[in-house]
Scaffold this motif. Structure first.
Motif, PDB file in Angstrom:
ATOM      1  N   SER A  35       2.280  49.641 135.768  1.00 12.33           N
ATOM      2  CA  SER A  35       1.658  49.980 137.036  1.00 12.33           C
ATOM      3  C   SER A  35       2.313  51.222 137.625  1.00 12.33           C
ATOM      4  O   SER A  35       3.372  51.676 137.170  1.00 12.33           O
ATOM      5  CB  SER A  35       1.761  48.812 138.021  1.00 12.33           C
ATOM      6  N   ALA A  36       1.652  51.766 138.633  1.00 16.79           N
ATOM      7  CA  ALA A  36       2.166  52.881 139.429  1.00 16.79           C
ATOM      8  C   ALA A  36       1.289  52.971 140.661  1.00 16.79           C
ATOM      9  O   ALA A  36       0.411  52.142 140.887  1.00 16.79           O
ATOM     10  CB  ALA A  36       2.154  54.189 138.632  1.00 16.79           C
ATOM     11  N   TRP A  37       1.494  54.014 141.450  1.00 16.84           N
ATOM     12  CA  TRP A  37       0.761  54.168 142.704  1.00 16.84           C
ATOM     13  C   TRP A  37      -0.735  54.338 142.437  1.00 16.84           C
ATOM     14  O   TRP A  37      -1.155  55.170 141.636  1.00 16.84           O
ATOM     15  CB  TRP A  37       1.305  55.389 143.445  1.00 16.84           C
ATOM     16  N   LEU A  38      -1.570  53.504 143.078  1.00 17.01           N
ATOM     17  CA  LEU A  38      -3.025  53.504 142.917  1.00 17.01           C
ATOM     18  C   LEU A  38      -3.433  53.442 141.453  1.00 17.01           C
ATOM     19  O   LEU A  38      -4.363  54.116 141.008  1.00 17.01           O
ATOM     20  CB  LEU A  38      -3.646  54.720 143.611  1.00 17.01           C
ATOM     21  N   TRP A  39      -2.746  52.635 140.700  1.00 19.71           N
ATOM     22  CA  TRP A  39      -3.026  52.411 139.277  1.00 19.71           C
ATOM     23  C   TRP A  39      -4.374  51.707 139.127  1.00 19.71           C
ATOM     24  O   TRP A  39      -4.654  50.736 139.824  1.00 19.71           O
ATOM     25  CB  TRP A  39      -1.899  51.554 138.721  1.00 19.71           C
ATOM     26  N   PRO A  40      -5.257  52.144 138.212  1.00 23.01           N
ATOM     27  CA  PRO A  40      -6.641  51.651 138.240  1.00 23.01           C
ATOM     28  C   PRO A  40      -6.939  50.410 137.413  1.00 23.01           C
ATOM     29  O   PRO A  40      -7.981  49.786 137.615  1.00 23.01           O
ATOM     30  CB  PRO A  40      -7.418  52.848 137.661  1.00 23.01           C
ATOM     31  N   TYR A  41      -6.075  50.042 136.457  1.00 25.21           N
ATOM     32  CA  TYR A  41      -6.446  49.016 135.493  1.00 25.21           C
ATOM     33  C   TYR A  41      -5.422  47.888 135.436  1.00 25.21           C
ATOM     34  O   TYR A  41      -4.234  48.077 135.710  1.00 25.21           O
ATOM     35  CB  TYR A  41      -6.564  49.621 134.090  1.00 25.21           C
ATOM     36  N   GLY A  42      -5.891  46.715 135.028  1.00 27.70           N
ATOM     37  CA  GLY A  42      -5.026  45.560 134.832  1.00 27.70           C
ATOM     38  C   GLY A  42      -5.259  44.496 135.878  1.00 27.70           C
ATOM     39  O   GLY A  42      -5.081  44.738 137.070  1.00 27.70           O
ATOM     40  N   ARG A  43      -5.674  43.312 135.439  1.00 29.21           N
ATOM     41  CA  ARG A  43      -5.910  42.195 136.365  1.00 29.21           C
ATOM     42  C   ARG A  43      -4.565  41.644 136.839  1.00 29.21           C
ATOM     43  O   ARG A  43      -3.795  41.095 136.045  1.00 29.21           O
ATOM     44  CB  ARG A  43      -6.713  41.088 135.669  1.00 29.21           C
ATOM     45  N   ARG A  44      -4.292  41.736 138.127  1.00 35.97           N
ATOM     46  CA  ARG A  44      -3.026  41.240 138.675  1.00 35.97           C
ATOM     47  C   ARG A  44      -3.227  39.797 139.141  1.00 35.97           C
ATOM     48  O   ARG A  44      -3.352  39.512 140.338  1.00 35.97           O
ATOM     49  CB  ARG A  44      -2.545  42.140 139.805  1.00 35.97           C
ATOM     50  N   GLU A  45      -3.251  38.884 138.166  1.00 36.99           N
ATOM     51  CA  GLU A  45      -3.562  37.480 138.455  1.00 36.99           C
ATOM     52  C   GLU A  45      -2.393  36.724 139.078  1.00 36.99           C
ATOM     53  O   GLU A  45      -2.543  35.560 139.459  1.00 36.99           O
ATOM     54  CB  GLU A  45      -4.019  36.801 137.156  1.00 36.99           C
ATOM     55  N   THR A  46      -1.245  37.388 139.198  1.00 34.48           N
ATOM     56  CA  THR A  46      -0.089  36.767 139.851  1.00 34.48           C
ATOM     57  C   THR A  46       0.017  37.159 141.321  1.00 34.48           C
ATOM     58  O   THR A  46       0.995  36.814 141.974  1.00 34.48           O
ATOM     59  CB  THR A  46       1.208  37.188 139.136  1.00 34.48           C
ATOM     60  N   ASP A  82     -14.143  57.626 140.451  1.00 34.37           N
ATOM     61  CA  ASP A  82     -13.462  56.596 141.240  1.00 34.37           C
ATOM     62  C   ASP A  82     -13.049  57.192 142.580  1.00 34.37           C
ATOM     63  O   ASP A  82     -12.317  58.179 142.631  1.00 34.37           O
ATOM     64  CB  ASP A  82     -12.230  56.078 140.503  1.00 34.37           C
ATOM     65  N   ALA A  83     -13.526  56.578 143.650  1.00 36.74           N
ATOM     66  CA  ALA A  83     -13.239  57.103 144.991  1.00 36.74           C
ATOM     67  C   ALA A  83     -11.930  56.576 145.552  1.00 36.74           C
ATOM     68  O   ALA A  83     -11.499  57.018 146.624  1.00 36.74           O
ATOM     69  CB  ALA A  83     -14.382  56.741 145.939  1.00 36.74           C
ATOM     70  N   PHE A  84     -11.276  55.648 144.846  1.00 34.11           N
ATOM     71  CA  PHE A  84     -10.068  55.038 145.403  1.00 34.11           C
ATOM     72  C   PHE A  84      -8.851  55.175 144.483  1.00 34.11           C
ATOM     73  O   PHE A  84      -7.814  55.682 144.897  1.00 34.11           O
ATOM     74  CB  PHE A  84     -10.315  53.562 145.707  1.00 34.11           C
ATOM     75  N   TYR A  85      -8.963  54.696 143.252  1.00 33.70           N
ATOM     76  CA  TYR A  85      -7.808  54.689 142.362  1.00 33.70           C
ATOM     77  C   TYR A  85      -7.557  56.073 141.754  1.00 33.70           C
ATOM     78  O   TYR A  85      -8.465  56.890 141.624  1.00 33.70           O
ATOM     79  CB  TYR A  85      -7.996  53.671 141.242  1.00 33.70           C
ATOM     80  N   CYS A  86      -6.306  56.306 141.362  1.00 32.84           N
ATOM     81  CA  CYS A  86      -5.915  57.526 140.656  1.00 32.84           C
ATOM     82  C   CYS A  86      -5.889  57.244 139.147  1.00 32.84           C
ATOM     83  O   CYS A  86      -6.003  56.108 138.713  1.00 32.84           O
ATOM     84  CB  CYS A  86      -4.532  57.982 141.093  1.00 32.84           C
ATOM     85  N   ARG A  87      -5.700  58.298 138.362  1.00 37.30           N
ATOM     86  CA  ARG A  87      -5.522  58.096 136.929  1.00 37.30           C
ATOM     87  C   ARG A  87      -4.114  57.555 136.672  1.00 37.30           C
ATOM     88  O   ARG A  87      -3.202  57.750 137.481  1.00 37.30           O
ATOM     89  CB  ARG A  87      -5.728  59.402 136.172  1.00 37.30           C
ATOM     90  N   PRO A  88      -3.902  56.866 135.540  1.00 37.81           N
ATOM     91  CA  PRO A  88      -2.538  56.454 135.192  1.00 37.81           C
ATOM     92  C   PRO A  88      -1.613  57.663 135.083  1.00 37.81           C
ATOM     93  O   PRO A  88      -2.012  58.727 134.608  1.00 37.81           O
ATOM     94  CB  PRO A  88      -2.729  55.777 133.827  1.00 37.81           C
ATOM     95  N   LEU A  89      -0.394  57.491 135.541  1.00 39.84           N
ATOM     96  CA  LEU A  89       0.587  58.576 135.544  1.00 39.84           C
ATOM     97  C   LEU A  89       1.809  58.186 134.718  1.00 39.84           C
ATOM     98  O   LEU A  89       2.129  57.008 134.587  1.00 39.84           O
ATOM     99  CB  LEU A  89       1.042  58.884 136.973  1.00 39.84           C
TER     100      LEU A  89
END
Length: 557
Positions: free
Chosen positions: A91-102, A138-145
């Protein structure tokens, strides 16, 4: 703070006149403008640390779920708990992918809703890179960094990004809603995206993450059907990168692009609870300074685990102290509930003189004159502040899911000059900012709207991805990877190739900055790059064959 101008002085005169009329009506025994409306109000107070995800809900005394009062927008609107990609992604700031089920396992297992699980359109759940043909803007998330990129430290989106919004799994379900802010793009998004917004029952109570270190108040007007009696308020709080010696999960291995982002999984969600009562004679204030327990570190079940020494205590912002200890009116608490009836005679007024005072390519600062709780008198309970790009805002669509919420600012007395900042904007884009006030009975005042076009990015102020990334939307896109491979495997093996790379890094940024804001220019750039990409694949394959042969020879020896 800006000086008091003539228009503001006139507004203050009107405020004083309104206050005088209210006082006169009270002296004469007449109703002040309108008959008072009574409502039952519950206020929730807490001081969050930075970068939290928070959900607040109510259960009855028997443990039955009643209602969700508040949920941070990242989970309630932008689908943090149910979006494409495996949970273990970095993850990182405004990371776009990955279900955070926790994120909120206790709440998720108690609210009673089930949703289809969202997966990537091509079902490749372990890959951060996805076809451009299946990725819409995508109007909200950034690309992975990657750590070390300039945007990592500045927490800005390096460029316009295109992401795969996913589709529904044919077999699996989720306890978290999908994102609701995205408008379906025909020919790119899966048809399932059309249903995302309709499935989400929590978007109406989703709000921006509260500012860390500030006492936050949530006002909840009890519905008529909520009878007097005993209840329990619950607040569940999660935080990425909150590791300790007991909870420190590593980055995934053996997947593409694993060098992007950092391992985010640490201590599980922590939960605070406060029993309270509503009705005549019930105590008005109840609070707690201790956490009640924590959720499942893997998000599999909803059991509340009792404090056991594995959760960090005494460190502000971490573990049990994600909600900070607050001292207010002689009461020391992390979570406080106040219940009382209240009267409200008038709707709040409209924010006046809403105007921009500073405009930059990615940030706008605006100011307005605070309205009153009753028209032009008093202090409102709070503000809702939202914005969106490209489309004007009207009173009818202020609640639309594509509106982006801004962290709340504390209200001040009517007539005060207040300031609000809008961050993470895109250069050279029309934005519409809107604000409205609400009172303790959740009556809303008129909206005030501000239109601003952000300026172009300064010359040379581009990210390091240059032309290909500007054209394809992400450095992880497969075509960009092909071009990068050609650079490393073929061009940088001889002098002429090195000169070509140097020329690209000299002139590429200016061209990338020119095409990035325009979908038309980006499409033309992709068309122009198509034969280059095809050549890159052929050149890379040819360049790699001898290398593979040498490796095979070595292995035989």
């Amino acid at each position: 703070m800006p000086h008091l101008d003539v228009r503001r002085a006139g507004r203050l005169c009107r405020l004083r006149l309104a206050a005088g009329l209210v006082a006169l009506a009270a002296v004469l025994g007449a109703p002040a403008f309108a008959a008072a409306q009574q409502c039952r109000v519950v206020e929730f107070h807490f001081t969050p640390a930075d970068d939290l995800q928070i959900v607040l809900w109510i259960e009855d005394a028997a443990g039955n779920y009643v209602d969700t009062v508040f949920i941070t927008q990242r989970t309630g609107t932008y689908g943090l708990g149910n979006r494409p990609g495996m949970m273990e992604f970095n993850s990182a700031w405004l990371w776009p992918y990955g279900r955070r089920e926790t994120t909120f396992p206790v709440w998720a297992h108690r609210h009673g809703y089930t949703f289809p699980k969202v997966v990537f359109q091509n079902l490749d759940e372990t890959n951060l890179s996805h076809p451009l043909a299946q990725s819409s803007r995508d109007a909200f998330y950034c690309r992975p960094l990657k750590p070390g990129e300039s945007a990592w430290d500045t927490q800005t989106c390096a460029s316009i990004v295109y992401t795969d919004k996913g589709r529904f799994s044919d077999t699996e379900t989720s306890l978290y809603p999908p994102r609701t802010d995205h408008s379906y793009v025909e020919g790119t998004d899966d048809d399932d995206v059309r249903q995302f917004a309709a499935l989400n029952p929590f978007d109406a109570v989703s709000r921006a993450t509260p500012v860390g270190g500030m006492l936050h108040k949530i006002v909840y007007a009890l519905p008529d059907e909520m009878v007097d009696g005993d209840y329990v308020a619950w607040i569940e709080v999660s935080k990425e990168f909150d590791q300790n010696e007991f909870y420190d999960f590593p980055s995934p291995t053996g997947i593409p692009w694993s060098e992007y982002g950092l391992a985010y999984r640490g201590q599980p969600s922590v939960v605070y609870r406060v029993p309270f009562s509503i009705g005549p004679g019930a105590p008005e204030v109840a609070s707690t300074a201790d956490y009640a327990g924590y959720g499942d570190p893997d998000g599999i079940d909803g059991r509340l685990r009792a404090p056991d020494g594995t959760i960090t205590e005494g460190v502000d912002g971490s573990g049990a102290s994600r909600l900070l200890l607050t001292v207010d009116g002689g009461d020391a608490f992390r979570f406080r509930v106040t219940t009382r009836p209240t009267d409200d005679a008038l709707d709040p007024g409209a924010p006046d003189q809403f105007e921009a005072v500073a405009v930059a390519p990615t940030r706008v600062t605006a100011q307005f004159i605070a309205p009153g709780n009753d028209g032009d008198v008093g202090t409102v309970a709070g503000y809702e502040i939202r914005y969106r790009a490209g489309v004007p805002v009207t009173p009818d669509d202020f609640d639309d899911p594509d509106m982006i919420d801004v962290a709340p600012i504390p209200p001040e007395e009517a007539g005060s000059l207040q300031e609000v900042t809008f961050d993470n904007l895109v250069p050279n884009t029309n934005y519409y900012f809107a604000i409205r006030a609400f009172d303790e009975c959740l009556n809303y005042g008129p909206i005030a709207v501000l239109h601003v076009r952000t300026p172009r990015r300064e010359a040379g102020e581009v990210d390091a991805c240059f032309v290909a990334t500007a054209a394809y939307g992400s450095p992880l896109e497969a075509h960009v990877a092909d071009l990068r491979a050609m650079r490393d495997v073929a061009l940088r093996t001889h002098v002429a190739g090195e000169l070509a790379v140097a020329a690209y890094y000299t002139f590429g940024p200016a061209f990338a900055a020119a095409i990035r804001p325009s979908d038309t220019l980006r499409a033309l750039a992709r068309e122009a790059l198509a034969p280059v990409v095809a050549a890159a694949r052929a050149i890379t394959a040819t360049a790699r064959r001898p290398l593979l042969g040498r490796r095979a020879s070595r292995s035989r020896r």
